[in-house]
Enzyme design. Structure first.
Site, PDB file in Angstrom:
ATOM      1  CG  ASP A   1      17.387 -10.366  31.231  1.00 54.39           C
ATOM      2  OD1 ASP A   1      17.174 -11.608  31.604  1.00 54.39           O
ATOM      3  OD2 ASP A   1      18.009 -10.006  30.381  1.00 54.39           O
TER       4      ASP A   1
ATOM      5  CG  HIS B   1      18.909 -15.130  26.027  1.00 50.61           C
ATOM      6  ND1 HIS B   1      19.640 -14.529  26.587  1.00 50.61           N
ATOM      7  CD2 HIS B   1      19.663 -16.003  25.120  1.00 50.61           C
ATOM      8  CE1 HIS B   1      21.039 -14.786  26.117  1.00 50.61           C
ATOM      9  NE2 HIS B   1      20.927 -15.482  25.389  1.00 50.61           N
TER      10      HIS B   1
END
Length: 392
Positions: A168, A138
């Site tokens: 991200d 993540h």
């Protein structure tokens, strides 16, 4: 007014944040984006609260201006639909782990045989190669492995979780858009498509920029609060009497002079970036004490007409209402159902303008019938696909 990317047609297999944010930018700039969604594996942003007018606010924003087709890629019949789609939608964006799309039969090698001009953009945590290619991760993991987290935080409490997903978005989404558009230009010049491999860890590693350059060239690895820009100088946040914060970025001499004039501490001019750590710590402690003497509103008023690179730390709600963001049109109304929803606008300003947003994120498979009919399938053929479990 259709936008500078109106000629692009993109099949988007991505979910969650990195891929959808990339295709949001592309769709806002005019690209025709068709999301290929699994009827059995819902994009989790659809369930993310809060829900407004029956839709997740996050999903409604991230999937603005995109169409949706529901396809079960585990059904052979659905794969045939994808193969027909890539003859028209000649750019693919996907976000599965390496090898997943190949196993499904819609990897780059399989689809480029159908359309050699295909541009295929893969966004993953660690890239298509290397020992971590199959490893789960993540945003916080990519920031950790990239080295960026090691000098982002406080000495006494360590690294801090950032307020948004830097790896991200700044890593995955933005680099995916840049790579995709570069591949489009290359195709225009050569007629060749290609596979673009975007690793969020690679991309956020490159964002180390100045610190990374110094580490590689001079062997200097920064630590927490060790540099002028990461809390090692007066360039920092300062708590006010009412528990709010002011951001001080007065690095240049002229700005430092203005800062000290407002705060009434002219003796600090010239010491903010002193080579002596004792001087730097003294300046910071004085600023902390001075800002703590008054409320945020007082300091806002004092610095409002002063060019000192000092601004209040606003809540998101306050930022939305700030006159600068208002003047730039950063909030727009987007059609949703029978009404509309306020959303963050595309931040890229073109002299030729952009079309008004067409709609917020759609229901899963809302465009399935229209898209399949556009491929030339009859109603009977579409019902056959539905009976075979290929559609959502």
């Amino acid at each position: 007014m259709s936008g500078p990317l109106a000629s692009l047609k993109i099949l988007d297999f991505s979910t969650l944040l990195p891929g959808p944010f990339a295709s949001l930018l592309l769709a806002d700039m005019g690209a025709q984006v068709l999301r290929v969604e699994s009827p059995g594996r819902m994009d989790l942003t659809r369930a993310l609260p809060p829900h407004v007018q029956g839709s997740s606010a996050s999903h409604a924003y991230l999937n603005r201006n995109k169409d949706s087709i529901g396809l079960n890629l585990k059904a052979p019949e659905a794969l045939e639909v994808v193969k027909r789609l890539v003859q028209e939608y000649d750019i693919v964006l996907e976000q599965f782990r390496p090898g997943v799309m190949d196993k499904l039969g819609v990897g780059y090698d399989a689809l480029r045989k159908i359309n050699p001009r295909l541009i295929y953009v893969s966004v993953t945590g660690y890239g298509q190669t290397g020992p971590y290619r199959d490893r789960a991760g993540h945003d916080i993991n990519y920031l950790a492995l990239s080295g960026l987290a090691s000098y982002t935080g406080r000495r006494d409490s360590g690294p801090v979780p950032l307020g948004m997903q830097v790896a991200d978005v700044a890593g995955g989404s933005m680099h995916a858009v840049a790579g995709l558009l570069a591949a489009v230009i290359h195709r225009q010049q050569t007629g060749e498509g290609q596979h673009v491999d975007i690793s969020m860890t690679d991309c956020v590693f490159s964002l180390n920029a100045m610190a990374g350059a110094a580490c590689l060239a001079a062997g200097e690895s920064p630590g927490l609060e060790s540099t002028a820009l990461n809390g090692g100088s007066f360039y920092d946040y300062y708590r006010t009497r009412d528990g709010r914060w002011m951001a001080v970025g007065s690095l240049e001499p002229q700005f430092m002079q203005q800062l000290c004039q407002v705060l009434g501490c002219p003796e600090l001019v010239g010491k903010g970036l002193s080579p002596l750590q004792s001087d730097r710590e003294m300046v910071k402690q004085r600023l902390q004490a001075l800002f703590a003497e008054q409320d945020l509103a007082h300091w806002q008023e004092q610095f409002a007409a002063v060019d000192a690179c000092v601004e209040p730390v606003l809540s998101l709600d306050e930022a939305i209402k700030h006159p600068q963001l208002q003047a730039r049109g950063l909030v727009q109304q987007v059609p949703l159902g029978e009404g509309s929803q306020p959303q963050m606008a595309c931040p890229i300003v073109f002299g030729s303008g952009l079309a008004a947003p067409r709609h917020a994120g759609k229901q899963l498979g809302e465009d399935t019938m229209r898209v399949l009919r556009g491929l030339g399938l009859s109603v009977e053929e579409i019902e056959g696909l539905r009976a075979a479990g290929a559609l959502g």
